[in-house]
Motif scaffolding. Sequence first.
Motif, PDB file in Angstrom:
ATOM      1  N   TYR A 347      27.146 -32.598  -1.460  1.00 40.74           N
ATOM      2  CA  TYR A 347      28.381 -33.376  -1.575  1.00 40.74           C
ATOM      3  C   TYR A 347      29.598 -32.475  -1.434  1.00 40.74           C
ATOM      4  O   TYR A 347      29.578 -31.289  -1.776  1.00 40.74           O
ATOM      5  N   LEU A 348      30.676 -33.078  -0.963  1.00 41.11           N
ATOM      6  CA  LEU A 348      31.991 -32.466  -0.945  1.00 41.11           C
ATOM      7  C   LEU A 348      32.964 -33.506  -1.472  1.00 41.11           C
ATOM      8  O   LEU A 348      33.113 -34.589  -0.886  1.00 41.11           O
ATOM      9  N   THR A 349      33.586 -33.180  -2.652  1.00 43.23           N
ATOM     10  CA  THR A 349      34.472 -34.125  -3.357  1.00 43.23           C
ATOM     11  C   THR A 349      33.805 -35.490  -3.497  1.00 43.23           C
ATOM     12  O   THR A 349      34.383 -36.534  -3.131  1.00 43.23           O
ATOM     13  N   ASP A 350      32.543 -35.452  -3.994  1.00 44.32           N
ATOM     14  CA  ASP A 350      31.753 -36.647  -4.306  1.00 44.32           C
ATOM     15  C   ASP A 350      31.363 -37.482  -3.091  1.00 44.32           C
ATOM     16  O   ASP A 350      30.874 -38.609  -3.234  1.00 44.32           O
ATOM     17  N   ALA A 351      31.584 -36.972  -1.919  1.00 50.54           N
ATOM     18  CA  ALA A 351      31.176 -37.689  -0.703  1.00 50.54           C
ATOM     19  C   ALA A 351      29.966 -36.988  -0.111  1.00 50.54           C
ATOM     20  O   ALA A 351      29.952 -35.765   0.072  1.00 50.54           O
ATOM     21  N   SER A 352      28.922 -37.750   0.189  1.00 48.63           N
ATOM     22  CA  SER A 352      27.694 -37.191   0.736  1.00 48.63           C
ATOM     23  C   SER A 352      27.946 -36.627   2.124  1.00 48.63           C
ATOM     24  O   SER A 352      28.476 -37.319   3.003  1.00 48.63           O
ATOM     25  N   GLN A 353      27.573 -35.363   2.308  1.00 50.23           N
ATOM     26  CA  GLN A 353      27.789 -34.689   3.587  1.00 50.23           C
ATOM     27  C   GLN A 353      26.486 -34.493   4.365  1.00 50.23           C
ATOM     28  O   GLN A 353      26.450 -34.706   5.572  1.00 50.23           O
ATOM     29  N   ARG A 354      25.431 -34.088   3.630  1.00 50.86           N
ATOM     30  CA  ARG A 354      24.152 -33.794   4.285  1.00 50.86           C
ATOM     31  C   ARG A 354      23.015 -34.181   3.359  1.00 50.86           C
ATOM     32  O   ARG A 354      23.144 -34.143   2.129  1.00 50.86           O
ATOM     33  N   LYS A 355      21.876 -34.517   3.963  1.00 49.16           N
ATOM     34  CA  LYS A 355      20.659 -34.769   3.199  1.00 49.16           C
ATOM     35  C   LYS A 355      19.524 -34.015   3.870  1.00 49.16           C
ATOM     36  O   LYS A 355      19.307 -34.150   5.080  1.00 49.16           O
ATOM     37  N   PRO A 400      -2.299 -19.682   0.355  1.00 51.49           N
ATOM     38  CA  PRO A 400      -1.579 -19.968   1.597  1.00 51.49           C
ATOM     39  C   PRO A 400      -0.598 -21.125   1.369  1.00 51.49           C
ATOM     40  O   PRO A 400      -0.942 -22.152   0.788  1.00 51.49           O
ATOM     41  N   THR A 401       0.634 -20.937   1.812  1.00 50.05           N
ATOM     42  CA  THR A 401       1.678 -21.923   1.568  1.00 50.05           C
ATOM     43  C   THR A 401       2.447 -22.184   2.861  1.00 50.05           C
ATOM     44  O   THR A 401       2.765 -21.251   3.612  1.00 50.05           O
ATOM     45  N   THR A 402       2.744 -23.454   3.107  1.00 50.43           N
ATOM     46  CA  THR A 402       3.612 -23.828   4.219  1.00 50.43           C
ATOM     47  C   THR A 402       4.826 -24.554   3.662  1.00 50.43           C
ATOM     48  O   THR A 402       4.702 -25.404   2.778  1.00 50.43           O
ATOM     49  N   ILE A 403       6.008 -24.207   4.183  1.00 53.91           N
ATOM     50  CA  ILE A 403       7.265 -24.811   3.750  1.00 53.91           C
ATOM     51  C   ILE A 403       8.009 -25.290   4.988  1.00 53.91           C
ATOM     52  O   ILE A 403       8.195 -24.534   5.951  1.00 53.91           O
ATOM     53  N   GLU A 404       8.411 -26.547   4.927  1.00 54.71           N
ATOM     54  CA  GLU A 404       9.168 -27.118   6.051  1.00 54.71           C
ATOM     55  C   GLU A 404      10.362 -27.896   5.503  1.00 54.71           C
ATOM     56  O   GLU A 404      10.211 -28.705   4.583  1.00 54.71           O
ATOM     57  N   GLU A 405      11.551 -27.616   6.058  1.00 59.71           N
ATOM     58  CA  GLU A 405      12.753 -28.324   5.627  1.00 59.71           C
ATOM     59  C   GLU A 405      13.440 -28.931   6.844  1.00 59.71           C
ATOM     60  O   GLU A 405      13.659 -28.251   7.856  1.00 59.71           O
ATOM     61  N   ASN A 406      13.787 -30.223   6.703  1.00 55.09           N
ATOM     62  CA  ASN A 406      14.420 -30.961   7.799  1.00 55.09           C
ATOM     63  C   ASN A 406      15.742 -31.560   7.338  1.00 55.09           C
ATOM     64  O   ASN A 406      15.863 -32.009   6.180  1.00 55.09           O
ATOM     65  N   LEU A 407      16.707 -31.564   8.210  1.00 54.96           N
ATOM     66  CA  LEU A 407      17.934 -32.304   7.983  1.00 54.96           C
ATOM     67  C   LEU A 407      17.663 -33.761   8.356  1.00 54.96           C
ATOM     68  O   LEU A 407      17.215 -34.058   9.464  1.00 54.96           O
ATOM     69  N   VAL A 408      17.929 -34.680   7.439  1.00 56.00           N
ATOM     70  CA  VAL A 408      17.653 -36.102   7.688  1.00 56.00           C
ATOM     71  C   VAL A 408      18.926 -36.933   7.786  1.00 56.00           C
ATOM     72  O   VAL A 408      18.890 -38.101   8.178  1.00 56.00           O
TER      73      VAL A 408
END
Length: 827
Positions: A347-355, A400-408
């Motif tokens: 958030y930026l000033t309570d407005a959602s910017q990214r998820k 063994p570990t796999t990590i994946e992060e996506n912008l939605v």
Amino acid sequence: MQPKLIFKTTLLLLLLFPLLSFAQRSYKLSGKVVDNSGGIPLEYATITLIDETGEKTNQGGITNFDGEFNFDVTEGTYTIKVEYISFEPKIYKNRHIDKKTNMGTVVLQMSSANLDEVVVTAETTQVDVRLDKKIYNIGKDLTTQGSTISDALNNVPSVNVDVEGGISLRGNENVRILINGKPSAMAGFGSTDVFQQLPADAIERVEVITSPSARYDAEGTAGILNIILKKEKTLGFNGSISANVGYPEQYGLSANLNLRTDKFNIFNTTGVYLRKSPGNAYFNNVYKQSTGIDKIIEDREYDRQYKGIYTNIGMEYFLTESSSITGSFYTRFGDDKDVTENANTQYLTDASQRKNFREEIEKEKDQSYQASLNYTNSFNDEGHKFTADFQYSYDKEKRPTTIEENLVYPTNQLIAKERINEKETQNEFLIQADYVLPMGDAQFEAGYRGNFEKKTTDYLLDTLNLNNNIFELNERLSNTFIYHENVNAIYTQYGNKFGNFSFLAGLRLEHTQLKGDLERFTEDNQSLEEELGVAFKTNFDKNYLGLFPTLNFIYELDENQNISLGYNRRINRPRGWFINPNPSRSSRTNIFQGNPDLDPAYSSTFDLGYLKQWEKLTLTGSVYYQHETDSFERVVMDTGKETSDGQKIIRTMPINLSTEERIGAEFSVIYNPKKWLRLNGSFNIFNFDKEGIYDSVDYSAKSTSWFARFSSKVTLPGSVDWQTNAFYRGPQKNSQTESDGIVSLDLAFSKEIIKNKATLAFNISDVLNSRKRNSTTETATYWQESEFQWRERQFSLSLIYRFNQPKNQRQRGQNNNGGFDDGDGGF
């Protein structure tokens, strides 16, 4: 006879009479006391000798753990009475003692009038107070049927198991955990994760050692928890089989088997399990000074699955009547999977910017092996003995570990993808020898212990290059960390008893070597420090030599009341994940990182205790004070680094603070007013004051907290047992974090469906689904609100079938012994 001669003779007899009386001879009286149901030894049975002439005072003694007695008796003719609570006494009249006498085995018949009371006693937790510990015989605790060792420990007074499975004693997490008196692969070499997998019905008793004597390892500033596993003493083949199912998905099957003859004893515990443990967490991070994103909210869901098989098999072989050798082998194979889903909103000033949506899948294959060998030689029946132990443990884990992060949001795209291959191996050798020399009411002990441990962690991190879609090795973070902990110790202690007063004084000398070596793919140490954010001493060789005195007193006010006083000095060595410098990667913005530069902490503790027993009520209480130097503290700090998309990275790391003072009091009550009602409760309150500065930041803090536990067991119509366990932990805080109180409630119901053979139990763990940690953390740069729940509410149904053994094992002792123990689980 002439008067003068008569006078001289009389005078001579009068002068010699005291000497003749003083020279009256004494002889050894020995034997063994057992019950009539399988020959179970009866500990603390009393043997009383009453002089039939009335000229001598009564003489006698009590039996030891194996039901044996051996004491001196003045020559004479006596009535001998052998007694044990709830059993019919045996009386031997007109027995003349004029030589060493062995009464053989005395078999006592249970009193029919007291049979129900014995069952009640067996089904409730009892406390046995010794000079250096309290022993809690778990009894038939319904809420642990089909549950884990962690659940059972959470029902022991003074002990608390938090929402993450961490174990503390009197609110202090620096507790040493032993299995049968030794560090063990079964305890995960200091990790408590395995306790959330192994069944509780394997436990016979738990020893809470808040004032350890010199025979015990000086590790653990809070004290020691010694978990004693079951090993049947009944002759013949006997055992039990238990099965359980539950929701969330839970299945388990285990067997405790025992074959005992006059020459050997073979015992085995084997089990398989599958358990799912869903959990969740919430983080609200607000950044005070930010030029970009000023708030991030994380919602996490944990889906954990544990499955595996374990077995412990051993054999005790009686070489002679006074010596035996015991060998055992333990192994466990685990195949676990942990899936963490993290929904991240910026958030930026309570407005959602990214998820963002981040998924971490960690698999763990675990192999543990442990071989133990014990030799015991008893030189006589009075406790003069020598024991020697050797133990080798090996543990291997692959994660063994796999990590994946996506912008939605606002678009869909891959942000980062990583692969972690982590392999950890640990080898540990233990060599131990103890010598015990009784001297009447006194006892002398001496011994040596060597513990040699090597842990190797291979950490490989591959990062996906988003430009060419190829995984590349991160040479700055990939490494091999080798950690050695070698401890050599010698100890001696002496105890004695003068009337109602007993004491035990000891001194332990320990030499500790902590050695670390970080092997990397690159020799650029500066880049490592930049990547980790701290100038760690990853290569070190530290040596510590310390003296650890102990002193314990007990004064018996009467047969059922005593006061105790204890002092001990102890050490807390950094272990496991507190040392490993590799940062956790479950979140890009909130990481935990070990500190290999930690030094041991030292503490001095004073403990004043009180015990009072009535026919149906047992009351224990104590007040304690502890002063600790270089105490460990987990602190949260801004790394000064950001992720590739501009998010601030916050680190949690353990450090050495300068001092910590802790003062507290605890009370516990066990009350059995009726056959159908059993109650017990405990209350612990403590205050701590920490002082320390790290990296120019003052982390001093003061706080008072408390926790309370209550348990009731009611027998309903139809012989259905209903047990309720309630727990509350008050709010806590340190220099940065304040945590709310936690309340939890467990329910259990049990019904015997085949008399003396099969029992069905239904258990609800965390009925209110309230076992959650809610806390707020504030630093100079950010504020965080969080909620964490390790395991959600669970239901389980279990069936226990017993063969060739009674439903309820009777307690083998009274609860006010102030003497010396037999060293079970010692050193």
